[in-house]
Scaffold this active site. Structure first.
Site, mmCIF file in Angstrom:
data_model
loop_
_atom_site.group_PDB
_atom_site.id
_atom_site.type_symbol
_atom_site.label_atom_id
_atom_site.label_comp_id
_atom_site.label_asym_id
_atom_site.label_seq_id
_atom_site.Cartn_x
_atom_site.Cartn_y
_atom_site.Cartn_z
ATOM 1 N N HIS A 164 40.598 39.322 31.216
ATOM 2 C CA HIS A 164 40.253 40.568 30.526
ATOM 3 C C HIS A 164 41.402 41.580 30.612
ATOM 4 O O HIS A 164 42.288 41.478 31.483
ATOM 5 C CB HIS A 164 38.989 41.182 31.137
ATOM 6 C CG HIS A 164 39.146 41.545 32.589
ATOM 7 N ND1 HIS A 164 39.777 42.696 33.016
ATOM 8 C CD2 HIS A 164 38.775 40.891 33.706
ATOM 9 C CE1 HIS A 164 39.782 42.749 34.323
ATOM 10 N NE2 HIS A 164 39.180 41.651 34.781
ATOM 11 N N GLU A 198 33.342 37.064 37.679
ATOM 12 C CA GLU A 198 34.355 37.157 38.738
ATOM 13 C C GLU A 198 33.726 36.940 40.105
ATOM 14 O O GLU A 198 32.518 37.112 40.298
ATOM 15 C CB GLU A 198 35.061 38.525 38.679
ATOM 16 C CG GLU A 198 36.156 38.744 39.723
ATOM 17 C CD GLU A 198 37.325 37.757 39.641
ATOM 18 O OE1 GLU A 198 37.065 36.539 39.696
ATOM 19 O OE2 GLU A 198 38.482 38.215 39.559
#
Length: 224
Positions: free
Chosen positions: A10, A83
């Protein structure tokens, strides 16, 4: 069957700029991160993407939405791509963690693959949920190209798992810049080769430099 998977980290966030632990913290992209994602989208606009997958956190969803837009696609959200969860370290700086949880931090620096801070995940746990998912994605798109938008630690662990590299050293051997891309070709669900790594040429003006605190070996007294 050869599936080409573009693994994308990202774009930048405020917390990533401050070097805080923000694995499970649901933070948005910064304006810099949106610019990075837009430039990546422009770079990939001429490719034929069969699908775009993403972690469900806002920073990955937004990056994936920007990348998917030129292809008329909606991101497919997969919790397995999220994550690593740092538990009670979340939103603290590394200095704060070292001061408050010194024993935990030292154990994590020595073995980030099997150790997890209180309430958090080990690298092993992340690999166990993310690697089978990527193989499922590859089988679902034979001879196609897909984008997978995930996170720094998760992508590094995936690269270890896919390429047969000892995952105990994932923090020592790999870095991932904000909004970088990695290109993996999968021949069936298990044979993989790395075609591009940590590529930020869509927005960077020079050669890559490793981010801070990539590993204890590089950043500690013995690695300087």
């Amino acid at each position: 069957m050869t599936t080409r998977i573009i693994l994308i980290r990202h774009g930048a966030t405020t917390l990533s700029a401050e070097d805080r632990f923000a694995g499970s913290t649901d933070v948005e992209l910064s304006q810099e991160g949106r610019t990075q994602a837009s430039r990546l989208a422009a770079r990939l606009a001429g490719e034929t993407l069969a699908a775009v997958y993403a972690s469900p956190l806002r920073r990955t969803q937004e990056t994936a939405t920007i990348v998917a837009r030129p292809h008329g696609l909606e991101p497919i959200l997969e919790p397995g791509l999220r994550e690593i969860d740092h538990g009670h370290w979340e939103q603290l700086t590394r200095g704060e963690v070292e001061e408050r949880y010194r024993d935990e931090y030292e154990a994590w620096e020595h073995d980030p693959f099997t150790f997890a801070p209180t309430g958090g995940e080990s690298g092993l746990s992340v690999m166990a949920r993310a690697l089978p998912l990527v193989r499922i994605i590859a089988v679902a798109h034979p001879d196609g190209m897909v984008a997978v938008v995930s996170h720094k630690a998760t992508i590094r662990l995936l690269l270890c798992g896919l390429l047969g590299i000892d995952p105990r050293g994932y923090r020592d051997r790999f870095d991932q810049a904000p909004c970088c891309l990695n290109l993996i070709e999968l021949k069936g669900p298990t044979r993989a080769r790395l075609m591009a790594y940590n590529d930020t040429s869509h927005y960077a003006t020079g050669l890559a430099h490793a981010g801070p605190h990539i590993s204890p070996w590089w950043d500690g007294p013995g690695g300087r």
